[in-house]
Write an enzyme that holds these catalytic residues in place. Structure first.
Site, PDB file in Angstrom:
ATOM      1  N   ARG A  18      -5.168  37.612  47.235  1.00 35.75           N
ATOM      2  CA  ARG A  18      -5.766  37.738  48.566  1.00 35.75           C
ATOM      3  C   ARG A  18      -5.320  36.596  49.462  1.00 35.75           C
ATOM      4  O   ARG A  18      -5.014  36.793  50.634  1.00 35.75           O
ATOM      5  CB  ARG A  18      -7.298  37.780  48.459  1.00 35.75           C
ATOM      6  CG  ARG A  18      -8.052  37.661  49.772  1.00 35.75           C
ATOM      7  CD  ARG A  18      -7.615  38.738  50.773  1.00 35.75           C
ATOM      8  NE  ARG A  18      -8.196  38.522  52.075  1.00 35.75           N
ATOM      9  CZ  ARG A  18      -7.666  37.783  53.047  1.00 35.75           C
ATOM     10  NH1 ARG A  18      -6.528  37.159  52.862  1.00 35.75           N
ATOM     11  NH2 ARG A  18      -8.266  37.679  54.211  1.00 35.75           N
ATOM     12  N   ILE A  28     -13.304  30.589  53.121  1.00 36.19           N
ATOM     13  CA  ILE A  28     -14.116  31.612  52.460  1.00 36.19           C
ATOM     14  C   ILE A  28     -13.175  32.522  51.666  1.00 36.19           C
ATOM     15  O   ILE A  28     -12.868  33.641  52.068  1.00 36.19           O
ATOM     16  CB  ILE A  28     -14.952  32.426  53.467  1.00 36.19           C
ATOM     17  CG1 ILE A  28     -15.824  31.484  54.300  1.00 36.19           C
ATOM     18  CG2 ILE A  28     -15.825  33.443  52.723  1.00 36.19           C
ATOM     19  CD1 ILE A  28     -16.661  32.172  55.347  1.00 36.19           C
ATOM     20  N   PRO A  29     -12.672  32.018  50.517  1.00 37.36           N
ATOM     21  CA  PRO A  29     -11.822  32.864  49.689  1.00 37.36           C
ATOM     22  C   PRO A  29     -12.635  34.044  49.164  1.00 37.36           C
ATOM     23  O   PRO A  29     -13.800  33.892  48.784  1.00 37.36           O
ATOM     24  CB  PRO A  29     -11.361  31.941  48.560  1.00 37.36           C
ATOM     25  CG  PRO A  29     -12.237  30.744  48.614  1.00 37.36           C
ATOM     26  CD  PRO A  29     -12.884  30.700  49.954  1.00 37.36           C
ATOM     27  N   HIS A  30     -12.025  35.207  49.169  1.00 36.71           N
ATOM     28  CA  HIS A  30     -12.728  36.414  48.744  1.00 36.71           C
ATOM     29  C   HIS A  30     -11.721  37.442  48.252  1.00 36.71           C
ATOM     30  O   HIS A  30     -10.527  37.345  48.548  1.00 36.71           O
ATOM     31  CB  HIS A  30     -13.547  36.995  49.898  1.00 36.71           C
ATOM     32  CG  HIS A  30     -12.706  37.336  51.090  1.00 36.71           C
ATOM     33  ND1 HIS A  30     -12.269  36.370  51.973  1.00 36.71           N
ATOM     34  CD2 HIS A  30     -12.207  38.513  51.526  1.00 36.71           C
ATOM     35  CE1 HIS A  30     -11.543  36.955  52.919  1.00 36.71           C
ATOM     36  NE2 HIS A  30     -11.482  38.253  52.663  1.00 36.71           N
ATOM     37  N   CYS A  31     -12.207  38.417  47.490  1.00 39.70           N
ATOM     38  CA  CYS A  31     -11.350  39.487  46.979  1.00 39.70           C
ATOM     39  C   CYS A  31     -12.225  40.631  46.477  1.00 39.70           C
ATOM     40  O   CYS A  31     -13.436  40.499  46.365  1.00 39.70           O
ATOM     41  CB  CYS A  31     -10.465  38.966  45.851  1.00 39.70           C
ATOM     42  SG  CYS A  31     -11.378  38.398  44.399  1.00 39.70           S
TER      43      CYS A  31
END
Length: 89
Positions: free
Chosen positions: A52, A66-69
């Site tokens: 991501r 805000i790392p997200h996946c």
């Protein structure tokens, strides 16, 4: 109804976490989540976060990201909140 306390638990909220690099910070996020959510594997979470991030940075600047996946093995939203010892840009 999904409640915030089920998404972000005290066990997934950490402060003064050593980061060092973006990769190390993502590894820590993946480890924290996998340790707390038995159906998720650390390596899968880490690889998805890295994939991501390659699409575009999740960083806002000033040490905030805000790392997200999306995770196929997760049946509900999961999050972790880490405050690093030093910001990473």
């Amino acid at each position: 109804m999904i409640r915030l306390e089920t998404i972000l638990t005290p066990g997934r909220s950490l402060v003064n976490v050593p980061g060092g690099s973006k990769k190390r910070a993502l590894e820590k996020v993946a480890t924290v989540i996998a340790d707390q959510v038995p159906e998720l594997e650390m390596q899968d979470v880490f690889e998805k976060l890295v994939a991501r991030e390659k699409l575009g940075s999740t960083g806002f600047g000033n040490g905030i990201a805000i790392p997200h996946c999306r995770l196929e093995g997760s049946s509900a939203p999961v999050s972790a909140l880490l405050h690093l010892e030093a910001p990473i840009d």
